[in-house]
Design a protein around this motif. Structure first.
Motif, short mmCIF file in Angstrom:
data_model
loop_
_atom_site.label_atom_id
_atom_site.label_comp_id
_atom_site.label_asym_id
_atom_site.label_seq_id
_atom_site.Cartn_x
_atom_site.Cartn_y
_atom_site.Cartn_z
N SER A 114 0.54 -0.86 0.07
CA SER A 114 -0.23 -0.07 -0.02
C SER A 114 0.98 1.35 0.09
O SER A 114 0.04 2.45 -0.04
CB SER A 114 -1.15 0.12 1.60
N VAL A 158 2.88 4.10 -0.92
CA VAL A 158 3.04 4.78 -2.25
C VAL A 158 4.36 5.08 -3.18
O VAL A 158 5.38 5.88 -2.36
CB VAL A 158 1.90 6.38 -2.00
N ARG A 193 0.89 12.02 -4.55
CA ARG A 193 -0.37 11.83 -3.92
C ARG A 193 -1.81 12.64 -4.10
O ARG A 193 -2.97 12.07 -4.26
CB ARG A 193 -0.27 11.91 -2.69
N LEU A 239 -2.47 11.04 -7.81
CA LEU A 239 -3.66 10.01 -7.30
C LEU A 239 -4.85 9.45 -6.49
O LEU A 239 -6.08 8.88 -6.77
CB LEU A 239 -2.49 8.41 -6.74
N ALA A 240 -5.00 10.21 -5.43
CA ALA A 240 -5.92 10.44 -5.03
C ALA A 240 -7.38 10.95 -5.44
O ALA A 240 -8.72 10.56 -5.44
CB ALA A 240 -6.03 11.66 -3.63
N ARG A 250 -8.50 3.50 -1.26
CA ARG A 250 -7.56 4.24 -1.54
C ARG A 250 -7.05 5.41 -1.54
O ARG A 250 -6.34 6.31 -0.95
CB ARG A 250 -7.23 3.44 -3.25
N CYS A 251 -8.20 6.40 -1.99
CA CYS A 251 -8.21 7.63 -1.68
C CYS A 251 -7.47 7.75 -0.34
O CYS A 251 -7.05 8.68 0.02
CB CYS A 251 -9.24 8.26 -2.30
N GLN A 265 -6.22 6.75 2.06
CA GLN A 265 -4.96 6.41 2.29
C GLN A 265 -4.10 7.28 1.94
O GLN A 265 -2.93 8.08 2.86
CB GLN A 265 -4.33 4.88 1.48
N VAL A 266 -4.04 8.01 0.43
CA VAL A 266 -3.22 8.67 0.14
C VAL A 266 -3.55 10.45 -0.40
O VAL A 266 -2.60 10.93 -0.48
CB VAL A 266 -2.89 8.22 -1.69
N ASP A 267 -4.62 10.83 0.28
CA ASP A 267 -4.72 11.84 0.56
C ASP A 267 -4.98 12.85 2.13
O ASP A 267 -5.05 13.91 2.24
CB ASP A 267 -6.24 12.38 -0.29
N ASP A 320 0.92 3.41 -9.27
CA ASP A 320 0.61 3.01 -8.02
C ASP A 320 0.15 1.15 -8.10
O ASP A 320 -0.92 0.61 -9.04
CB ASP A 320 -0.42 3.64 -7.83
#
Length: 276
Positions: free
Chosen positions: A35, A37, A43, A46-47, A97-98, A100-102, A159
């Motif tokens: 998981s 990035v 990031r 991706l988000a 996933r959003c 996790q990365v935002d 990713d």
């Protein structure tokens, strides 16, 4: 109408794919996938990508769920419900996933249930009312073809989580496209009334193609698929008008999204933090 599947080349290379990814199989597509990035991946970008893809899927799934008890046959009710479940599964993975990365660490429920219509970034085609069965089938054909083209590209994403989600989604969306194509051919090459309705459904959906092609560069391949299916159905391929209305990607939605979300979110908002 012949029983031959005149559009079968659409499914070539996918003959062994499971048809109901969230109905019969429960393999975790993210098992063993890191998981973290990767370096060099933005990031925020991706988000944002995960969010728009998740919103498309969630809203599309809700519209398909509305066919429950209303589909023309029980078999089609089950099929549409399962396609909706596939999209819901995609939305859940993408929302997770959003978060996790935002930087917010929000869970999937926060994105699905506790945002207002202005905060959603789905394309407007997904939120339109179901109309008759022909319109919903035309929308499903276009939506699945367009989303499949997008997910095929994303299997090569830098990713690893998004790539894994896309790889699972490709299998699901291939079937969604196949199912819709079957019905377009069946209705277009059926009775005079079914032909009329299918043509009207395609015309209505075509009015929203501009937004899809503005949001993604798959115009040529999606139109090739639509041309193949409509030719087999004895239907003309509608012209794609230029995009004139506001884009759902920018939060400019039709009047239909807010009521859809009110119904979708009602229980979660009435009982926040409830467990079952």
């Amino acid at each position: 109408m012949s029983d031959d599947h005149v559009y079968t080349t659409l499914a070539e290379g996918h003959e062994d794919d499971a048809r109901w990814a969230y109905g019969t199989g429960f393999e975790d597509p993210l098992h063993g996938v890191s998981s973290a990035v990767p370096d060099g991946v933005d990031r925020a970008e991706l988000a944002a990508l995960c969010l728009v893809l998740a919103d498309d899927a969630l809203v599309g799934a809700q519209r398909l769920a509305e066919w429950t008890t209303r589909a023309p046959e029980l078999e089609e009710e089950v099929a549409l419900a399962n396609i909706g479940l596939d999209l819901l599964g995609q939305a859940r993975l993408l929302y997770a996933r959003c978060g996790q990365v935002d930087g917010t660490e929000r869970g999937e429920d926060a994105y699905a249930y506790f945002r207002d219509a202005d905060d959603f970034r789905n394309v407007r085609l997904a939120e339109l009312p179901n109309g008759d069965f022909a319109f919903s089938i035309a929308r499903l054909l276009v939506f699945a073809s367009w989303r499949l083209a997008h997910f095929e590209r994303l299997t090569a994403s830098a990713d690893p989580v998004l790539a894994a989600i896309a790889a699972k989604g490709v299998k699901e969306l291939t079937y969604h496209r196949q199912y819709a194509a079957e019905w377009v051919v069946r209705l277009g090459d059926g009775t005079a009334e079914s032909h009329r309705r299918m043509r009207a459904g395609l015309d209505d959906v075509a009015a929203h193609l501009g937004e899809l092609f503005e949001a993604h560069d798959a115009r040529t391949e999606v139109l090739a698929v639509l041309r193949q299916v409509t030719t087999a159905a004895g239907l003309p391929l509608p012209a794609v008008p230029p995009q004139t209305a506001g884009s759902g990607r920018e939060g400019n939605h039709t009047e239909h999204l807010a009521p859809l979300l009110t119904e979708l979110q009602s229980v979660a908002r009435a009982h926040p933090e409830a467990t079952w």
